[in-house]
Design a protein around this motif. Sequence first.
Motif, PDB file in Angstrom:
ATOM      1  N   ASP A 185       0.856  -1.183   0.000  1.00 53.59           N
ATOM      2  CA  ASP A 185       0.000   0.000   0.000  1.00 53.59           C
ATOM      3  C   ASP A 185       0.897   1.240   0.000  1.00 53.59           C
ATOM      4  O   ASP A 185       1.712   1.424   0.899  1.00 53.59           O
ATOM      5  CB  ASP A 185      -0.890  -0.009   1.250  1.00 53.59           C
ATOM      6  N   ALA A 186       0.759   2.082  -1.009  1.00 54.74           N
ATOM      7  CA  ALA A 186       1.645   3.235  -1.171  1.00 54.74           C
ATOM      8  C   ALA A 186       1.519   4.247  -0.038  1.00 54.74           C
ATOM      9  O   ALA A 186       2.476   4.962   0.272  1.00 54.74           O
ATOM     10  CB  ALA A 186       1.360   3.927  -2.506  1.00 54.74           C
ATOM     11  N   ASP A 187       0.356   4.324   0.598  1.00 52.60           N
ATOM     12  CA  ASP A 187       0.136   5.324   1.638  1.00 52.60           C
ATOM     13  C   ASP A 187       0.707   4.918   2.992  1.00 52.60           C
ATOM     14  O   ASP A 187       1.187   5.758   3.753  1.00 52.60           O
ATOM     15  CB  ASP A 187      -1.364   5.608   1.795  1.00 52.60           C
ATOM     16  N   THR A 188       0.648   3.617   3.308  1.00 57.06           N
ATOM     17  CA  THR A 188       1.055   3.151   4.638  1.00 57.06           C
ATOM     18  C   THR A 188       2.367   2.377   4.645  1.00 57.06           C
ATOM     19  O   THR A 188       2.946   2.145   5.703  1.00 57.06           O
ATOM     20  CB  THR A 188      -0.032   2.239   5.231  1.00 57.06           C
ATOM     21  N   LEU A 189       2.826   1.935   3.469  1.00 57.54           N
ATOM     22  CA  LEU A 189       3.984   1.039   3.308  1.00 57.54           C
ATOM     23  C   LEU A 189       3.750  -0.333   3.926  1.00 57.54           C
ATOM     24  O   LEU A 189       4.684  -1.116   4.067  1.00 57.54           O
ATOM     25  CB  LEU A 189       5.270   1.659   3.886  1.00 57.54           C
ATOM     26  N   GLU A 190       2.511  -0.621   4.308  1.00 58.87           N
ATOM     27  CA  GLU A 190       2.142  -1.945   4.795  1.00 58.87           C
ATOM     28  C   GLU A 190       1.611  -2.781   3.620  1.00 58.87           C
ATOM     29  O   GLU A 190       1.493  -2.289   2.493  1.00 58.87           O
ATOM     30  CB  GLU A 190       1.087  -1.833   5.896  1.00 58.87           C
ATOM     31  N   ILE A 191       1.277  -4.035   3.891  1.00 58.65           N
ATOM     32  CA  ILE A 191       0.845  -4.955   2.840  1.00 58.65           C
ATOM     33  C   ILE A 191      -0.639  -4.754   2.530  1.00 58.65           C
ATOM     34  O   ILE A 191      -1.467  -4.644   3.442  1.00 58.65           O
ATOM     35  CB  ILE A 191       1.113  -6.407   3.257  1.00 58.65           C
ATOM     36  N   ASP A 192      -0.953  -4.703   1.248  1.00 62.01           N
ATOM     37  CA  ASP A 192      -2.337  -4.640   0.781  1.00 62.01           C
ATOM     38  C   ASP A 192      -2.873  -6.076   0.729  1.00 62.01           C
ATOM     39  O   ASP A 192      -2.671  -6.803  -0.247  1.00 62.01           O
ATOM     40  CB  ASP A 192      -2.397  -3.988  -0.602  1.00 62.01           C
ATOM     41  N   ARG A 193      -3.548  -6.493   1.792  1.00 64.73           N
ATOM     42  CA  ARG A 193      -3.976  -7.886   1.923  1.00 64.73           C
ATOM     43  C   ARG A 193      -5.044  -8.269   0.899  1.00 64.73           C
ATOM     44  O   ARG A 193      -5.054  -9.408   0.407  1.00 64.73           O
ATOM     45  CB  ARG A 193      -4.493  -8.130   3.343  1.00 64.73           C
ATOM     46  N   VAL A 194      -5.923  -7.351   0.574  1.00 65.89           N
ATOM     47  CA  VAL A 194      -6.997  -7.642  -0.375  1.00 65.89           C
ATOM     48  C   VAL A 194      -6.409  -7.918  -1.759  1.00 65.89           C
ATOM     49  O   VAL A 194      -6.746  -8.919  -2.418  1.00 65.89           O
ATOM     50  CB  VAL A 194      -8.006  -6.482  -0.439  1.00 65.89           C
ATOM     51  N   GLN A 195      -5.495  -7.052  -2.207  1.00 61.39           N
ATOM     52  CA  GLN A 195      -4.894  -7.234  -3.522  1.00 61.39           C
ATOM     53  C   GLN A 195      -4.000  -8.466  -3.551  1.00 61.39           C
ATOM     54  O   GLN A 195      -3.930  -9.187  -4.554  1.00 61.39           O
ATOM     55  CB  GLN A 195      -4.087  -5.988  -3.904  1.00 61.39           C
ATOM     56  N   LEU A 196      -3.305  -8.723  -2.442  1.00 63.45           N
ATOM     57  CA  LEU A 196      -2.459  -9.918  -2.367  1.00 63.45           C
ATOM     58  C   LEU A 196      -3.304 -11.182  -2.513  1.00 63.45           C
ATOM     59  O   LEU A 196      -2.926 -12.109  -3.247  1.00 63.45           O
ATOM     60  CB  LEU A 196      -1.703  -9.943  -1.034  1.00 63.45           C
TER      61      LEU A 196
END
Length: 358
Positions: A68-79
Amino acid sequence: MHIAYYISDYGYGHASRSVAIIRRLLKDYHHIKVTVCHSFAFDFLKQSLQDPRVSFRNVKTDIGYIIDADTLEIDRVQLKTELAAQQMNWPMMTHLENLFLQDQMVELVLSDISALGIEAAKQTGINSIGISNFLWTDVYQSLVTESTYTHLSEAYEKMSYYISLEGNIKTISHQSEPDIPFFSRDIDWNEVERIRTELIKDDKILVFYGLGMKINHDLLVHQLKLFQSEDCTFIVSSHVNYESENVYRIPNDYLETQHFVAASDLVITKPGWSTVSEAIQGESRLLLLQRESFLEDATTIRLLKEQKECQTLSFSQLKGLILNNESISSIQKEIQFREKSNGLDCLMNRLDKFLVSD
């Protein structure tokens, strides 16, 4: 002996440590040839491994993380979406790799740490060796449902042998030997001194800032106060589009970036295995970004903190960070250096029984 070397497509970390391994393989074993299977850092690999015994095959090897570009965390839905699509296509993907291995008469698969080549090796009837500090199934456990990645779990179970690197997430049944210590591409200390002489002016502290090639720096760097730190000169990767008198961008055609890491007094980075290794080998102090959704990061940080080899900061702390001589001096006092070791020697000893010529 013909080796197919599968390298994960997530970022440059897997690629750069694989370069270190392949260079050593070519040096120590004159009877081998290597086909590199990869896509994301394809040009980097081609330029780094200019040897007639190395060929390249542009193939997507895995998904890795979706950030996720905003949080630098993992985008679980897209993954989850990406993994589901991969699982649907898995039989055809592995069949094509099986045909490649048979057609090219490949005798051994090495993988860091793509399950694709491992599954194809089993179908072909040849050995496969995983080399990594984690399996993708390890880090997916807390991110998506297990049914989304069963195809990867089943493939990893077919490895002939697993070589775990320092900081390994210890969830695999194949592991029975100690982890291989951190290693990096060779460091030329004359080049390190050249960089320091060129960049250090007015006794400023040299700081390497790099969060990886998968991060959208166009959004991030303008949120940071970091480059307002007047006591520092910053080194950033070539893809970081930021102009300032105290910021030096590594030239786009400069491949051996481990020299810039080693030249730096302080390295601000995510806890990627390869950059951490380069900092340790180069005796540069580590300030690591701590992210909640990355099990790999947490494992590396825990190991380094136990040995007082790093300090950490959160994403919000990073955005507000300004360094000065006093704060850097405090960081330097808290971080210890380890005794020199050569993990590549240990790794080659493990691989030798698979590589000796008949």
